[in-house]
Scaffold this motif. Structure first.
Motif, mmCIF file in Angstrom:
data_model
loop_
_atom_site.group_PDB
_atom_site.id
_atom_site.type_symbol
_atom_site.label_atom_id
_atom_site.label_comp_id
_atom_site.label_asym_id
_atom_site.label_seq_id
_atom_site.Cartn_x
_atom_site.Cartn_y
_atom_site.Cartn_z
ATOM 1 N N GLN A 35 -2.982 -0.758 13.022
ATOM 2 C CA GLN A 35 -1.867 -0.575 13.947
ATOM 3 C C GLN A 35 -1.666 -1.779 14.853
ATOM 4 N N SER A 48 5.592 -1.821 14.213
ATOM 5 C CA SER A 48 6.950 -2.275 13.963
ATOM 6 C C SER A 48 7.711 -2.256 15.291
ATOM 7 N N LEU A 69 8.624 1.211 16.374
ATOM 8 C CA LEU A 69 7.462 1.982 16.840
ATOM 9 C C LEU A 69 7.038 1.493 18.235
ATOM 10 N N TYR A 95 10.628 7.541 17.320
ATOM 11 C CA TYR A 95 9.582 7.925 16.350
ATOM 12 C C TYR A 95 10.236 8.450 15.067
ATOM 13 N N VAL A 98 11.369 5.768 12.847
ATOM 14 C CA VAL A 98 10.262 5.196 12.076
ATOM 15 C C VAL A 98 10.025 6.050 10.834
ATOM 16 N N LEU A 99 10.036 7.385 11.044
ATOM 17 C CA LEU A 99 9.752 8.291 9.912
ATOM 18 C C LEU A 99 10.869 8.275 8.872
ATOM 19 N N ASP A 152 9.632 5.535 6.823
ATOM 20 C CA ASP A 152 8.270 5.768 6.313
ATOM 21 C C ASP A 152 7.818 7.180 6.759
ATOM 22 N N GLN A 158 4.292 7.816 8.219
ATOM 23 C CA GLN A 158 3.744 6.830 9.164
ATOM 24 C C GLN A 158 2.865 7.594 10.179
ATOM 25 N N ASP A 195 1.131 6.990 13.016
ATOM 26 C CA ASP A 195 1.307 6.917 14.473
ATOM 27 C C ASP A 195 2.537 7.689 14.930
#
Ligand SMILES: C[S@@+](CC[C@H](N)C(=O)[O-])C[C@H]1O[C@@H](n2cnc3c(N)ncnc32)[C@H](O)[C@@H]1O
Length: 745
Positions: free
Chosen positions: A20, A24, A27, A46, A49-50, A53, A56, A58
């Motif tokens: 980590q 990114s 993130l 968040y 981000v998902l 991915d 992900q 975190d």
């Protein structure tokens, strides 16, 4: 004791895993929003981000933390579990998952998560602490203590570990060991009410009563709105009376007497113990002592002094004040006010005292002794009161209220007219108690179903007794906030019953046989969640009182009916549980009634029975023989004379008479009649009860009583208890109250 919350999840305390190290940009932006407390902004980022991915770790983890922070524990569990499945070494993941499980009342899963957290972060204090909390919730007290100790080893000032270890030690009966921990916790967070409440409970358990009282008061000063502390304080005061007066304590008592969880009658002893230390009350009690009564008792000064004490007024209106000193003072004040009424009319604040006294006299059903001079003065007072009513209340209200201190106003022909007038306070309060409520009960009598005839001769005389004196007249019952299901009640303290072969029903059908004026039926209906209670009694007057109170309290799961236990064999219904407290010993043949009740139980069903103890009632036996020898009649006047004779004997050192005066029942007419003048009374020894249980094929389970130091355990056999009772004859002064059950086959 309430469980303390796990420590809060923090988005900021995570350790970074190597993968980590370079989050990114989205993130990083999400984490920044999260740290800044912008949960909405963080959640959006968040999720972005998902979007690219979906696994992900975190983003999943932190979304889970946000879900938990927003009170969505189940969603938090799902998200964090997913994150951990993607990356089991995720820093802080197991810890946050454990907390989410705790929030979701899944203590076992929480234990497993915190154990993993401790393994991955052995120096993380909160993982140890919350593992301790989760273990405590699953009942693993030793393991919980071990983890609290480990947390304290890592951080000697860990407040949560000090507090929760203290709570756990109190729970497992080691209050002495808990005290130093709790005292340390209190010195760290001096304004924390929970610590002071827990300290109070620990002091009490360790026998340090004054320290307990002080800690409860301190806790309440820090959190005046916390119901659980008021309830714990009330519980403490029921058995431990303060031995001093101060204004704050008096205000605490005032609040307690109105508190929804508190039954005022159970606090009365403590309230009185406080009041009698007030300098004015102390002086007035001394001046009202029998030798001085006839001379110069300052009635109006007494009324003014007592009117200035809100606690005294509230107590007078709450329950019978069972204390001979208070009775003596009030009897003298009432007499002085009656005899000086024509020249010194009550007004202003004094009227409030007179009204409170009028309600107290009504509650105790005019148990106070009345001299012939007073009896003779009452008709003139009643005429004044009648004139006040016919003049549409243009005359001052004091005559009516004073009359209500001697006779229930409902007995006068003008009572109905009075109740229709828009009355000023405090006369309206007196009229409500003495006219409106009895009229409501009269109206309810016709609606009570009649389940059986009452044909047995003894049942008929018993019924007559309770028609005239419904037992007892009560004002308010505290509602237990812990409305729990039957299975939990049976397995937890104080019963601790392991009935593995019998599954307690979710909606138990309960019979209360001999419910009196409803206190018993209501307490039972409130104790067992989802219960359906059938409550029967011989006396319609008692049942109507019960029905009125039940409606007032908004309780809907009690069905009252008039019936004689002896005639219940024909009943179709069967019950999971039957309670009959203070009833069977008033039947001519108690075993016959008990057998009929046993036949109404389902196989495996439970019974709670209360019966008089021969050992404990020797003072009552003495009182009954005094009544027989002196020929006192079971009329209000006969009971008043008898009470006075017993008090005189007690004051001149007669221990048995003093024993009678120590019953709260002595202080009101219906209860005194029930105590000493009953038309039918049997008393038992434990071997006799054992024999009856054998005859009825019932299994003794346990006594329901407050634990006594040095006494056998509640579930010990009757033989052991008999031996103890022989050495401690007062043990069952409040009756043998025990649970038994019918075999399953
Ligand atoms: C001392 S009171 C107890 C009331 C209640 N169980 C309580 O604990 O507050 C006794 C009650 O039992 C009732 N009782 C006595 N014999 C009875 C019988 N054979 N059938 C039904 N009720 C009876 C009386 O009418 C009276 O209300």
């Amino acid at each position: 004791m309430k469980k303390s919350k796990p420590r809060k999840a923090k988005a900021t305390t995570r350790r970074k895993s190597p993968a980590q190290n370079a989050p990114s940009p989205i993130l990083a932006q999400a984490i920044q929003c999260h740290k800044a407390g912008d949960l909405q902004g963080a959640e959006v980022a968040y999720r972005q981000v998902l979007d690219t991915d979906p696994m992900q770790p975190d983003a999943l983890h932190m979304l889970g933390v946000i879900a938990r922070q927003s009170g969505r524990a189940a969603e938090a569990i799902e998200l964090i579990s997913k994150a951990l499945s993607a990356q089991p070494t995720l820093a802080g993941g197991w810890y946050n998952l454990g907390n989410a499980y705790l929030d979701n009342d899944e203590a076992k899963n929480a234990v497993a998560s915190f154990e993993k957290s401790v393994m991955s972060m052995p120096r993380h204090v909160d993982s140890r602490l919350n593992l301790g909390n989760a273990l405590r919730q699953t009942g693993q007290m030793d393991a919980a203590l071990e983890n609290y100790r480990a947390a304290l080893h890592l951080d000697t000032k860990c407040f949560g570990a000090l507090l929760n270890m203290g709570i756990t030690l109190v729970e497992i009966d080691h209050p002495q060991d808990a005290l130093p921990l709790l005292e340390r916790a209190a010195s760290i967070d001096i304004a924390n009410a929970t610590v002071h409440n827990t300290l109070a409970i620990a002091y009490r358990a360790a026998g340090r009563i004054d320290a307990a009282t002080d800690s409860f008061r301190h806790a309440l000063s820090l959190a005046p709105d916390q119901t659980s502390i008021w309830a714990a304080f009330a519980n403490h005061l029921e058995t431990h009376s303060p031995n001093a007066y101060d204004d704050t304590l008096a205000r605490n008592f005032e609040k307690l007497l109105d508190h929804p969880t508190v039954t005022p009658a159970r606090l009365a002893r403590s309230v009185i113990a406080t009041l009698v230390h007030h300098p004015d009350v102390k002086e007035l009690i001394a001046r009202s002592a029998p030798a001085q009564t006839k001379a110069d008792f300052p009635g109006t000064r007494a009324a003014d002094a007592l009117a200035a004490q809100p606690l005294f007024l509230k107590a007078l209106k709450s329950c019978p004040l069972a204390d001979s000193r208070i009775e003596q003072l009030l009897t003298a004040a009432r007499r002085a006010m009656l005899l000086s009424h024509s020249e010194d009319r009550a007004q202003g604040q004094r009227i409030n005292f007179l009204a409170a006294l009028s309600i107290q006299c009504f509650i105790n059903e005019y148990a106070y002794f009345e001299t012939s001079e007073e009896t003779q003065a009452i008709p003139a007072l009643a005429n004044l009161a009648a004139r006040a009513v016919s003049d549409g209340m243009s005359l001052p209200m004091d005559s009516i209220i004073l009359l209500g201190c001697y006779r229930p106003l409902s007995q006068y022909p003008w009572a109905e007219a009075l109740a229709k007038i828009d009355l000023p306070a405090p006369l309206s309060e007196v009229a409500q108690e003495q006219i409106v409520n009895p009229a409501a009960e009269d109206a309810l009598k016709g609606a009570i179903p009649v389940l059986t005839a009452v044909s047995d001769a003894v049942s008929q005389s018993v019924r007559n007794q309770y028609e005239t004196n419904p037992y007892p007249r009560w004002m308010r019952l505290g509602a237990n906030p812990d409305h729990r299901n039957m299975a939990d009640i049976l397995k937890d303290a104080p019963l601790n019953l392991a009935l593995g072969d019998w599954a307690a029903p979710d909606r138990p059908e309960i019979l209360v046989a001999g419910c009196g004026t409803g206190q018993h039926a209501i307490a039972t209906a409130l104790r067992f969640a989802e219960a359906e209670v059938t409550a029967i009694d011989l006396s319609l007057a008692s049942l109507a009182y019960a029905e009125r109170k039940t409606r007032e309290m908004g309780i809907r799961n009690i069905r009252y009916a008039q019936a004689d236990i002896l005639e219940l064999s024909g009943l179709d219904q069967r019950f999971d549980h039957i309670e009959s407290l203070g009833v069977l010993h008033h039947l001519e043949d108690p075993l016959k009634g008990w057998e009929i009740l046993t036949n109404l139980l389902r196989p495996g069903g439970l019974m709670k029975i209360a019966l008089y103890s021969e050992f404990a009632r020797q003072d009552v036996v003495y009182g009954r023989s005094l009544i027989a020898n002196q020929g006192y009649e079971a009329t209000p006047d006969g009971i008043r004379h008898c009470r006075r004779a017993i008090l005189d004997r007690a004051l001149s050192g007669d221990a048995l008479a003093a024993g009678i005066c120590s019953y709260t029942d002595y202080y009101s007419l219906s209860e005194c009649r029930d105590l000493l003048f009953h038309v039918q009374e049997h008393r038992y020894s434990l071997p006799q009860i054992e024999k009856a249980l054998t005859t009825l094929r019932l299994e003794f389970l346990c006594f329901e009583l407050t634990a006594l130091p040095g006494a056998p355990g509640a579930t010990d056999g009757l033989e052991v208890w008999h031996d103890y009772e022989r050495r401690h004859p007062e043990t069952f002064k409040g009756m043998y109250q025990f649970w038994c059950r019918k075999p399953i086959d």
